[in-house]
Design a protein around this motif. Structure first.
Motif, PDB file in Angstrom:
ATOM      1  N   UNK A  11       7.512 -33.025   8.868  1.00  0.00           N
ATOM      2  CA  UNK A  11       8.004 -33.878   9.955  1.00  0.00           C
ATOM      3  C   UNK A  11       7.789 -33.217  11.311  1.00  0.00           C
ATOM      4  N   UNK A  12       7.991 -31.892  11.359  1.00  0.00           N
ATOM      5  CA  UNK A  12       7.756 -31.171  12.606  1.00  0.00           C
ATOM      6  C   UNK A  12       6.296 -31.268  13.021  1.00  0.00           C
ATOM      7  N   UNK A  13       5.385 -31.151  12.044  1.00  0.00           N
ATOM      8  CA  UNK A  13       3.956 -31.283  12.343  1.00  0.00           C
ATOM      9  C   UNK A  13       3.641 -32.677  12.887  1.00  0.00           C
ATOM     10  N   UNK A  28       0.885 -23.093  15.920  1.00  0.00           N
ATOM     11  CA  UNK A  28       1.220 -24.476  15.600  1.00  0.00           C
ATOM     12  C   UNK A  28      -0.035 -25.303  15.326  1.00  0.00           C
ATOM     13  N   UNK A  29      -1.093 -25.084  16.122  1.00  0.00           N
ATOM     14  CA  UNK A  29      -2.345 -25.810  15.886  1.00  0.00           C
ATOM     15  C   UNK A  29      -2.977 -25.381  14.564  1.00  0.00           C
ATOM     16  N   UNK A  33      -6.655 -18.053   8.662  1.00  0.00           N
ATOM     17  CA  UNK A  33      -5.905 -16.828   8.948  1.00  0.00           C
ATOM     18  C   UNK A  33      -5.770 -16.692  10.455  1.00  0.00           C
ATOM     19  N   UNK A  34      -4.564 -16.463  10.938  1.00  0.00           N
ATOM     20  CA  UNK A  34      -4.333 -16.330  12.383  1.00  0.00           C
ATOM     21  C   UNK A  34      -3.698 -14.987  12.687  1.00  0.00           C
ATOM     22  N   UNK A  35      -4.299 -14.257  13.610  1.00  0.00           N
ATOM     23  CA  UNK A  35      -3.763 -12.977  14.071  1.00  0.00           C
ATOM     24  C   UNK A  35      -3.589 -13.091  15.579  1.00  0.00           C
ATOM     25  N   UNK A  36      -2.345 -12.986  16.042  1.00  0.00           N
ATOM     26  CA  UNK A  36      -2.072 -13.243  17.455  1.00  0.00           C
ATOM     27  C   UNK A  36      -1.228 -12.156  18.077  1.00  0.00           C
ATOM     28  N   UNK A  45       8.796 -20.330  17.009  1.00  0.00           N
ATOM     29  CA  UNK A  45       8.682 -21.747  17.324  1.00  0.00           C
ATOM     30  C   UNK A  45       8.937 -21.937  18.800  1.00  0.00           C
ATOM     31  N   UNK A  46       8.453 -23.058  19.339  1.00  0.00           N
ATOM     32  CA  UNK A  46       8.664 -23.337  20.758  1.00  0.00           C
ATOM     33  C   UNK A  46      10.046 -23.893  21.023  1.00  0.00           C
TER      34      UNK A  46
END
Length: 221
Positions: free
Chosen positions: A40-42, A75-76, A89-92, A213-214
């Motif tokens: 639902x959040x997506x 989030x994207x 895979x996300x590295x931030x 989360x924002x």
């Protein structure tokens, strides 16, 4: 054509707002489990991005508010995981930009869509967000076969859109071969000056991993 696009964007804002209201109602009435709440959040996030893009077409902001690119990118990436079977895979690293969210959504959305289509359902896409001097580097790499300049289509159009949007906000685009075997596309943006040094720790965000989360509230705004 321009008037028709503005009219279309005007008419899309209402349905996007309705979708968010329906998501809020589902939260309040159904008390869904965590997996459903995440979906639902997506949905709410996607509806919000549609409205942001439409508002940008109707009334382009003169000065964007600061945006946490690492949170936005995570989030994207979650949104792309819901559309494609490709491993992402996300590295931030925490970093702040002053770029309209609608612009970031279009740039990163096109990058991830192109990469996932190129890598395929059994491939890998890697997303990096890292500081680079007084800029921030957003990179998406894939394990596909690379970009064939002889072929035109959605990927070519997406790269044109990315380049134009990056230039609008003072950024640049770099392309090359990825160590994963496919294409590596980097977009460099100017950073917002920080009052204190950014944390040096890298947070790896994988599918199903907790991430910042924002919004603190459970119910999407």
């Amino acid at each position: 054509m321009a008037d028709g696009m503005r009219a279309l964007c005007h008419d899309l804002i209402g349905p996007a707002a309705t979708i968010k209201i329906l998501v809020q109602a589902a939260y309040a009435e159904a008390d869904p489990d965590p997996a459903i709440r995440n979906r639902l959040q997506l949905i709410a996030n996607e509806a919000g991005r549609i409205a942001d893009i439409c508002r940008q077409v109707l009334d382009r902001p003169h000065r964007a508010a600061p945006v946490r690119l690492d949170v936005f990118a995570a989030e994207l990436a979650d949104s792309a995981r819901s559309q494609y079977k490709t491993a992402i895979e996300a590295v931030t690293t925490p970093v702040t930009l002053r770029v309209p969210p609608a612009t970031l959504a279009r740039i990163l959305g096109n990058l991830l869509a192109n990469a996932c289509r190129a890598a395929g359902p059994t491939g890998l896409v890697r997303l990096h967000v890292v500081p680079d001097g007084d800029q921030v580097r957003l990179t998406v790499a894939d394990s596909g076969t690379g970009f064939d300049v002889r072929k035109v289509g959605r990927a070519s159009l997406g790269l044109d859109i990315i380049g134009a949007l990056a230039l609008e906000c003072g950024g640049t685009v770099q392309m090359g071969a990825s160590d994963l075997g496919g294409l590596n596309v980097s977009v460099l943006f100017p950073c917002v000056p920080q009052a204190a040094p950014l944390p040096r720790e890298l947070s790896t965000v994988l599918a199903g991993s907790p991430r910042p989360r924002r919004h603190d509230a459970d119910v999407p705004a």
